[in-house]
Enzyme design. Structure first.
Site, PDB file in Angstrom:
ATOM      1  N   ASP A   1      -3.789   3.952  -1.892  1.00 17.71           N
ATOM      2  CA  ASP A   1      -4.953   4.033  -0.942  1.00 17.71           C
ATOM      3  C   ASP A   1      -5.548   5.270  -1.241  1.00 17.71           C
ATOM      4  OD1 ASP A   1      -6.242   3.320   1.444  1.00 17.71           O
ATOM      5  OD2 ASP A   1      -5.318   5.091   2.285  1.00 17.71           O
TER       6      ASP A   1
ATOM      7  N   HIS B   1     -10.499  -5.535   2.605  1.00 10.28           N
ATOM      8  CA  HIS B   1     -10.503  -5.745   4.095  1.00 10.28           C
ATOM      9  C   HIS B   1     -11.466  -4.538   4.579  1.00 10.28           C
ATOM     10  CE1 HIS B   1      -7.712  -2.520   2.629  1.00 10.28           C
ATOM     11  NE2 HIS B   1      -7.914  -1.895   3.651  1.00 10.28           N
ATOM     12  N   ASP B   2     -12.144  -3.923   3.725  1.00 12.98           N
ATOM     13  CA  ASP B   2     -13.080  -2.945   3.961  1.00 12.98           C
ATOM     14  C   ASP B   2     -14.836  -3.270   3.714  1.00 12.98           C
ATOM     15  OD1 ASP B   2     -11.039  -1.265   4.491  1.00 12.98           O
ATOM     16  OD2 ASP B   2     -11.044  -0.261   2.545  1.00 12.98           O
TER      17      ASP B   2
ATOM     18  N   GLU C   1      -7.120   2.840  -5.452  1.00  7.48           N
ATOM     19  CA  GLU C   1      -8.567   2.897  -4.957  1.00  7.48           C
ATOM     20  C   GLU C   1      -9.083   4.148  -5.189  1.00  7.48           C
ATOM     21  OE1 GLU C   1     -10.223   2.094  -0.455  1.00  7.48           O
ATOM     22  OE2 GLU C   1      -8.746   3.669  -0.815  1.00  7.48           O
TER      23      GLU C   1
ATOM     24  N   ASP D   1       0.837  -1.257   0.017  1.00  2.00           N
ATOM     25  CA  ASP D   1      -0.066  -0.010  -0.011  1.00  2.00           C
ATOM     26  C   ASP D   1       0.839   1.218  -0.038  1.00  2.00           C
ATOM     27  OD1 ASP D   1      -3.101   0.421   0.462  1.00  2.00           O
ATOM     28  OD2 ASP D   1      -2.701  -1.629   1.158  1.00  2.00           O
TER      29      ASP D   1
HETATM   30  C1  NOJ Z   1      -8.752   2.706   2.495  1.00  2.00           C
HETATM   31  C2  NOJ Z   1      -8.496   1.594   3.040  1.00  2.00           C
HETATM   32  O1  NOJ Z   1      -8.707   0.399   2.320  1.00  2.00           O
HETATM   33  C3  NOJ Z   1      -9.101   1.774   4.483  1.00  2.00           C
HETATM   34  O2  NOJ Z   1      -8.962   0.485   4.960  1.00  2.00           O
HETATM   35  C4  NOJ Z   1      -8.676   2.811   5.270  1.00  2.00           C
HETATM   36  O3  NOJ Z   1      -9.331   2.946   6.188  1.00  2.00           O
HETATM   37  C5  NOJ Z   1      -8.528   4.200   4.290  1.00  2.00           C
HETATM   38  N1  NOJ Z   1      -8.252   3.768   3.018  1.00  2.00           N
HETATM   39  C6  NOJ Z   1      -7.781   5.158   5.058  1.00  2.00           C
HETATM   40  O4  NOJ Z   1      -6.607   5.016   4.706  1.00  2.00           O
END
Ligand code: NOJ
Length: 565
Positions: free
Chosen positions: A203, A329-330, A258, A98
């Site tokens: 990210d 993971h989100d 992302e 990342d």
């Molecule tokens: C996206 C990440 O996937 C997430 O886990 C994170 O909380 C936010 N960006 C902030 O970095």
């Protein structure tokens, strides 16, 4: 399009904290990644994405970085990381990490300095604004909300100014207008690439620029969730272009940004078209929430799923390349989103077939290869995710009379912790994840759903994933499955997600039933082709009747086609 190594990759995302703990502190670590590389090699993947392992106070599990050049002590040392990299290279597994550009931790040296005074040399590194005074009362500079609930501003008492933070209170946003920030990030990205990594997952790539600081009137909320104020704004592309010109383009790497919710295909192309994009691919979130209510029950909206994939894959045709992923993971677990627990194994395999034969670079999320499911959270104290906890607390504060149980019910479906529960390795204590006390609860179903059981069973979900990877990377169908055109067939059918992959005179049909009933796929849906033979399926005895394919619940069949014109 010019062929690239990363188009021929099959990726796997590792959430280190929940992957494998080797020192008994209850937290996964880099040594754990090192030990499990053989496992990943056995599965067949040739690319891994490691989530952040930089030094961090772990408010957001490492996305809050306090030193970009050091490794979090709970995860190991730089030497451990180098060991991972070295072994991965030997196993032909590329490693991406990342790259966090939008923010740091408030414990980062830059922020510690920045907050000290209005004229500190690091002041410009972050986004500071004075309070707004209206009729003698003090307010935040704007009414914009943060992604994690509440305002996107936080007051710092030292200078009395507010700093911007679109994620947690401990994650101040960097000011990309500052050339010093740009130079710091260029230096840092090069440092990691020179160590031998193969690229970055970037990210929050779409958030690097902000609209003028004016209130949003999108809703009447106290804090308005108007993410357009800090998403996909034109200057983001200038910042990424700078990184591309000075860093990315100088290495043979891949970058996947992302861009999340709200990004259109057009804006996706602005980031990642082969001719003028700054990145190689972008992760969008459009396919993550394709469900609808039918008779009070939440079911998969199959046509919506097809719509989303059609939009992105057709939109990028000849212009760019897409990553493919069910969850990261989100997000909640895909089995709990689109799977059917009454047909656990069949539906998990079907979901894998649906996604991974689409055109693009796959990313499996850890545990998906064994069908891991959402955790049955019922209490606030069980959560670890700062975002879920904030949202629950915010709902409790703002809804007098709401009980904790009710607030948990509101937010549990979206919780990022479902994806973060420990990897289920075997049926021993704590699912074989740790000898200590795990940092987050282990799912009670680990005795049934675990890697060890599934590796032994040739018909398991795990072995199905292995076969998919093998078919895509190592079989005679490799070329067509990687580079072939993608065309959805039987589009309006709400029960199946089917498509053709075609490269010159080679064509493959991928049929996936999302139904728990018996159905049929008719040959008449594929003009210009006839069924040839079955290559791969999630039932042992799938078959073709002359003009149709009978489909049992969640049957998923891949077959070759003959061209008739
Ligand atoms: C996206 C990440 O996937 C997430 O886990 C994170 O909380 C936010 N960006 C902030 O970095």
């Amino acid at each position: 399009m010019k062929r690239k190594w990363w188009m021929e990759s099959f990726g796997y995302q590792i959430y280190i904290k929940s992957f494998y703990d080797t020192n008994g502190d209850g937290i996964g670590d880099l040594e754990g990644v090192y030990e499990k590389l053989d496992y990943l090699h056995e599965l067949g993947v040739n690319l891994i994405w490691l989530v952040p392992f930089y030094k961090s106070p772990m408010d957001d599990n490492g996305y809050d970085v306090s030193d970009f050049y050091e490794v979090a002590s709970e995860y190991g040392t730089l030497e451990t990381f180098k060991k991972v990299l070295d072994k991965a290279n030997k196993l032909n597994i590329k490693v991406i990490i990342d790259l966090i550009l939008n923010h740091t931790s408030d414990e980062h040296y830059w922020f510690q300095e920045s907050r000290k005074s209005l004229d500190n040399p690091y002041r410009e590194y972050y986004i500071w604004q004075p309070p707004r005074i209206i009729e003698g009362k003090e307010y935040e500079p704007t009414n914009w909300s943060s992604f994690f609930g509440g305002s996107c501003w936080k007051k710092d008492e030292i200078t009395g100014y507010y700093f911007m933070k679109i994620f947690s209170d401990k994650m101040p946003d960097l000011n990309w207008e500052s050339e010093k920030v740009q130079q710091e990030m260029i230096k840092m990205a090069k440092w990691w690439l020179d160590m031998g990594i193969s690229g970055f997952r970037i990210d929050a790539a779409s958030h690097l620029s902000r609209a003028p600081f004016e209130d949003s009137n999108m809703t009447n909320d106290r804090y308005v969730p108007d993410f357009s104020k800090y998403s996909n704004l034109p200057m983001v592309h200038e910042y990424l272009k700078l990184l591309d010109d000075q860093v990315f383009s100088k290495y043979d790497i891949m970058t996947v940004g992302e861009v999340g919710g709200g990004a259109s295909v057009e804006s996706g192309l602005r980031y990642a078209s082969k001719d003028y994009g700054q990145l190689d691919m972008v992760f969008n979130f459009d396919h993550n929430w394709c469900t609808k209510k039918v008779n009070g029950e939440e079911v998969t909206d199959v046509v919506r799923l097809k719509y989303v994939f059609r939009k992105w894959i057709y939109g990028f045709k000849g212009k760019g390349w897409n990553p493919l992923y069910w969850l990261n993971h989100d997000h909640p677990r895909v089995m709990s989103m689109y799977g059917d627990m009454d047909y656990f194994e069949k539906s998990a395999k079907m979901l894998a077939n649906t996604l991974y034969f689409i055109k693009g670079t796959p990313f499996i999320y850890q545990g998906e290869e064994i069908g891991m499911t959402n955790y049955p959270f019922t209490k606030l104290e069980e959560f670890r995710d700062v975002s879920t906890i904030n949202h629950i607390k915010f709902s409790l504060e703002n809804n007098p009379g709401l009980t904790e149980e009710e607030a948990v019910k509101w937010h549990v479906g979206n919780s990022r912790d479902h994806a973060r529960i420990p990897m289920q390795w075997n049926s021993s204590r704590n699912a074989g994840f740790t000898e200590g006390t795990p940092w987050i609860n282990v799912h009670p179903n680990y005795k049934e759903i675990n890697v060890e059981n599934q590796m032994k069973d040739p018909n398991s979900i795990w072995n199905h994933y292995k076969n998919i990877i093998n078919l895509k990377l190592n079989s005679k169908y490799r070329e067509v499955l990687i580079y072939g055109d993608f065309e959805i067939v039987d589009y309006n059918n709400p029960h199946n997600f089917s498509y053709i992959r075609r490269l010159k005179d080679k064509a493959i049909l991928v049929v996936n039933s999302f139904s728990n009933q018996n159905r049929r796929f008719m040959q008449s849906k594929i003009k210009g082709y006839e069924f040839d033979e079955i290559i791969f399926s999630n039932y042992e005895d799938s078959h073709i009747s002359p003009k149709s394919i009978p489909l049992r619940p969640y049957e998923a069949v891949v077959l070759s086609l003959k061209l008739t014109k």
